[in-house]
Design an enzyme around this catalytic site. Structure first.
Site, PDB file in Angstrom:
ATOM      1  CE1 TYR A  97     -16.346  -4.549  -9.334  1.00  0.00           C
ATOM      2  CE2 TYR A  97     -17.233  -4.382  -6.926  1.00  0.00           C
ATOM      3  CZ  TYR A  97     -16.599  -3.715  -8.079  1.00  0.00           C
ATOM      4  OH  TYR A  97     -16.369  -2.549  -8.444  1.00  0.00           O
ATOM      5  CD  GLU A 182     -14.296  -2.613 -10.853  1.00  0.00           C
ATOM      6  OE1 GLU A 182     -15.342  -1.931 -10.639  1.00  0.00           O
ATOM      7  OE2 GLU A 182     -13.386  -2.145 -12.009  1.00  0.00           O
TER       8      GLU A 182
END
Lengths: 367, 288, 367, 288
Positions: A97, A182
């Site tokens: 992530y 992101e």
């Protein structure tokens, strides 16, 4: 402004972040023949697509088109699927992530990364997160990428590949004026890191310098979109009292007070600092379209003058009468004049928020 | 005494020739503020409300000794205006402008820190020390001199609360609207510290709202460092998550920034939290 | 590292600063046919070329080649002209000055500009200069260019053109790691601003990240160049005492003390923090080539040990004896051992700088 | 007391596994310095002179509470090392590395200012408070405890001068080599201020050299703010203009930065300027 995944991926690519070679379709027949497997990803501005069945894999053209048929037009948490992103399936060795956000506390950017990718980052325990504030004037430095690579347990080779990803995402974040950039999951493949998903929220206030960006409006209701075009801060809610107030804080407080008396607001409409009668008319134009039973007008006159707001209300009514009761609370500069003007239209104006809120709730049938 | 601005503050208005600039120059002067200069590039030599206009902030500072600036410049040019003032040695910059891009806000706040300048805002109503000076757009009519310090993320809601204080006979030392954006130059903690150290401030009112964790951090700070009584109101208890409630900063995202969390934190720090805005005046009156 | 004008102009152009369309020649016959007038500019790393006759105008090809014949090979303040820059003559409406330098006091960059260009900037009175420190982290901002344009009395149109020049020169200064980036004169022509001359000094310590730059060595004497290649801080001076010391400050102080006793140093050679005998040998290798009559070695042993330096000296002598006297002053760690080693080679070592300097001056014939 | 470093300073060595790093870790320990950690990426877990090595400064700070750092990292990586320490909360960073690009130096100095960190150097020998601690590469043997504060742009010349002080029985509170580059983190003025406020410092020695105007600015500062006697030596009286004398900062350009100008300025500020380095000890001895 939230961007669709496919738009975000185009931008990521421009900044040197590897993304799968994909394309979008709006009709099943536009899917091109392929070898191996593809993934069909519903383009909607909401999280949890996968669980909601919006992401599917297919092994042949026919299967892909059949799945596309099902996906296109599907409703995912209130959003209609109009576009699919078609990508070759990637060979996942591990999922990570990574994101940059605006960190309010430090007033700097924040880099967040984790070796646990593909899941909601909120569910990852703190000790497994790499978090580092990045000052906007100094930017990303090699030591940060080094520290990140140690924390994520990367090999030397992987750490080298990570440099491009972090620098690329920082470029996206800063040059595109993002609130959030992101990659989740950031996938390690035999060929290095690939952004398997991409989320990009552009800071609304910076859109004036990103004229090339296609405007994405789907995150708003039609009425919200209309208000937005008119420059009015408006949010549609699920109650039946249509709140108009001046100032965001005061409008929020009005909602809260209504709720204290068991009432429920159907709109949040912030008139802002204006007392321009035209703006007031526009506000009424928006609010009359909302499914509400009562209008609740709450004005504190400071710079804004109560009488000019009242004049705007009266003019709006003359233009086109409201077919529902209006409760007003007016306080501050030229309060009495304002009340008088409203009274001439049969609108009773209270001085305290408390009283007015009770009356509005009563009229809305909540008491 | 008061915090940040007083009768000695020499105010410069950036964007003085615009509608807002003109209007509030007059209003500030009526409040008693010493407005000494205005800046609008290309308009040097003009007068606005008897205030001389200069092309650059440096010219204005050199000619008038301006010490604080208020920014009415449109959002795309606001950062440049702020940086110009920082470089000209201005030590207090009140940024009224709303819709400043958040990356610009981060940059100007960092730069101000490097140069030892305090920014209030952006997207704020500024500040007022009744009887002394106002550098902002707050209405002149709601204030009265006293010793309650008010700090708030909002505009009109603050006027409402200050007005109710004034009506209850409770005066204010300084009222500061710190702004409704996610990134602001001066936050609750920094204002609390100033009020704690101000001998003219005896009680503190804090007006927060949903979004971010500034109120929670302030609560921690209050527990550790603030000895004066603090009263608070938090707006947005009923705001739905994921929706931006007018202010760029007023949004509950991913479960963070809820009013409940803020109220809980403040109450556990000994802060009295009002249920409706006007209740603050009642809570303070009870303690007198 | 100072760059030649033609190199600087190539770099300026890359960063968007308009420069005349020119080319360089090393032979008169390489000048191409042209219309109108050209200017022939001698490419040397020294100021005041114009006054020294190194810049000439020509109206026809023949005249140009004749002038080139004269210029090429010419000596300008000790620098031989090897290259000419040939440019069309520009239509000068007004000359300005602009530069970025590293400002030591503020520890930031400084932008200097003036409406009086084409002259030495030192001769321009302070009140006619625009000077502004520019923080390296925030960079050039519009307000600075605005202020500069007001100060220079530009029209609105000219001020617009100035944006490109200032931003371009800032890009040159920062991206090329310059100590100095200067345009003098910056010429206003009917087509806008043009950099008629260009001066660019690249920070020596940053050359590792500018591998693409052609190395310019002409500003050094052959001996200085040799020392440079060996990483020895060395400056050739015009006296006859060859000074070797350790540390830049101490070496300078040694020069000064010699001068107090009417001696004159012929070299400044800083051994640095090393006591590596190889380095000492290299230093002697350099210094023996300089036209000096005495070597003066001044060592303060702190981290450096006196005996290891002395060993280096002795080894250097054994390799190849010096045909001139050596005076040494040795002080600090292992001082006695060092002196003993030198004495074995017949070198007398003093403990005080004072005594040693007097002896060196005496041997150099200065007393 | 002493300035900047004392027995409580917990030192981190960046680049500890290199030749210089190892050597000076031992030398600092021998001086009595509390060296608690080293950093070399990829070498976590090693020990150098019994000092544990970490991959990152943050790890080192978390594990050992390091409060000051000394940088032996090669020039191309020095800025990154300094920024890493700033971001890890280190408040004193001594940058030994020479040949740091000047644009890197400007950036790291600005960033340090923003974050409230003090940088000494680059291209400096560091500092030593005899009897307490040394964060630098100055030779252990030349110092003795006392109350003369020494600040210098040079290395060996400083050791020479300090040694002559020691031989004359004149001890030092703290000796600081601020570095020979044009852009340095801490300048004469900042050191003078520290010495002025240090109760353990009674006299100040300033060793300057040609290049820039730091000594002239220091002279102005001394006139206004320094009450303690100041002694100076300026190197480079005979340096020819336009030539860089070893130090990147030691160059007379365009008539600026000459030794004469500096000596004149210092003398007019009441500073006693020595003609040869060792004369400083004599001048001080005379005043005792």
């Amino acid at each position: 402004m939230k961007l669709y995944e496919y738009m975000a991926k185009e931008i990521f690519k421009k900044h040197g972040i590897p993304v799968p070679e994909g394309y979008t379709v709006e009709k099943p027949e536009d899917i091109r023949p392929f070898e191996g497997e593809v993934v069909l990803k519903s383009q909607v501005l909401v999280g949890g697509r996968g669980k909601a069945g919006g992401i599917k894999f297919a092994s042949g053209l026919e299967e892909a088109r059949k799945i596309a048929e099902q996906l296109l037009g599907m409703d995912i948490k209130g959003y209609r699927v109009r576009k699919l992103l078609i990508e070759p399936k990637i060979n996942i060795q591990k999922e990570y992530y990574m994101s940059f956000i605006v960190d309010r506390s430090s007033r700097e950017a924040m880099l967040i990364a984790s070796a646990e990718g593909g899941v909601e980052i909120e569910s990852v325990p703190d000790e497994k997160l790499f978090r580092r504030t990045i000052n906007p004037l100094i930017g990303i430095q090699p030591n940060v990428i080094r520290a990140l690579s140690y924390k994520l347990g990367l090999t030397k080779e992987q750490a080298k590949g990570m440099v491009r990803i972090v620098n690329g995402l920082w470029e996206v974040f800063t040059q595109e004026d993002a609130d959030l950039a992101e990659i989740n999951p950031l996938v390690l493949t035999p060929d290095g890191f690939v952004a398997a998903d991409a989320k990009l929220i552009i800071n609304d206030d910076s859109l004036f310098r990103h004229k090339d960006l296609e405007i994405v409006e789907e995150e708003y209701t039609p009425l919200e979109r209309e208000a937005r075009e008119k420059g009015i801060a408006f949010v549609q809610l699920d109650g039946n009292i249509g709140v108009i107030a001046n100032g965001a804080g005061l409008t929020m407080a009005t909602l809260d007070v209504l709720s204290l008396y068991e009432g429920k607001a159907g709109t949040f409409l912030d008139l802002g600092g204006t007392d321009n009668p035209e703006k007031v008319k526009e506000a009424f134009g928006i609010i009359r379209e909302a499914p509400i039973d009562v209008v609740f007008l709450n004005i504190f006159g400071g710079i804004t003058k109560c009488d000019t707001v009242a004049t705007g209300v009266v003019e709006a009514m003359k233009d086109r009468p409201m077919n529902m009761p209006i409760v007003a609370r007016i306080k501050g500069v030229n309060e009495e004049e304002g009340k008088e003007i409203l009274r001439s239209e049969g609108i009773h104006a209270f001085s305290t928020l408390d009283e007015a809120a009770r009356e509005a709730v009563k009229l809305a049938g909540g008491e | 005494m008061a915090v940040l601005v007083d009768e000695k503050t020499r105010v410069l208005v950036q964007g003085i020739t615009g509608h807002q600039g003109r209007y509030h120059t007059r209003a500030m002067k009526e409040f008693g503020t010493n407005v000494v200069a205005g800046v609008t590039p290309g308009k040097a030599g003009e007068l606005v409300e008897d205030v001389p206009v200069f092309n650059t902030v440096r010219d204005a500072v050199n000619e008038t000794g301006a010490s604080a600036s208020i920014i009415f410049v449109p959002a795309p040019f606001a950062m440049d205006a702020v940086l110009e003032s920082i470089d000209a040695g201005i030590k207090l910059i009140v940024t009224i402008t709303e819709h400043v891009p958040v990356h610009d806000a981060m940059k100007m706040v960092s730069y101000a820190k490097m140069k030892g300048t305090r920014i209030i805002g952006p997207n704020c109503p500024g500040l007022a020390s009744p009887g002394k000076a106002k550098v902002g757009i707050l209405p002149n009519t709601v204030f009265t001199e006293g010793n309650v310090g008010v700090v708030s993320r909002s505009g009109t809601l603050t006027y409402e609360i200050v007005n109710s204080l004034t009506e209850a006979g409770i005066g204010q030392s300084t009222t500061v609207g710190i702004g409704g954006d996610p990134v602001i130059g001066t936050n609750f903690i920094e204002m609390l510290e100033l009020f704690e150290n101000d001998p003219d401030t005896e009680k503190i009112v804090m007006v927060g709202e949903i979004g971010g964790t500034a109120e929670e951090e302030a609560a921690d700070y209050i527990k550790e460092h603030i000895t004066k009584p603090v009263y608070a109101y938090i707006a947005g208890r009923t705001a739905p998550p994921g929706k931006r409630m007018g202010h760029a900063g007023a949004i509950v995202t991913r479960g963070r920034g809820t009013a409940e969390s803020k109220i809980r934190a403040l109450e556990s720090a000994g802060v009295k939290v009002a249920k409706i805005p006007t209740e603050i005046a009642e809570l303070i009156a009870k303690d007198l």
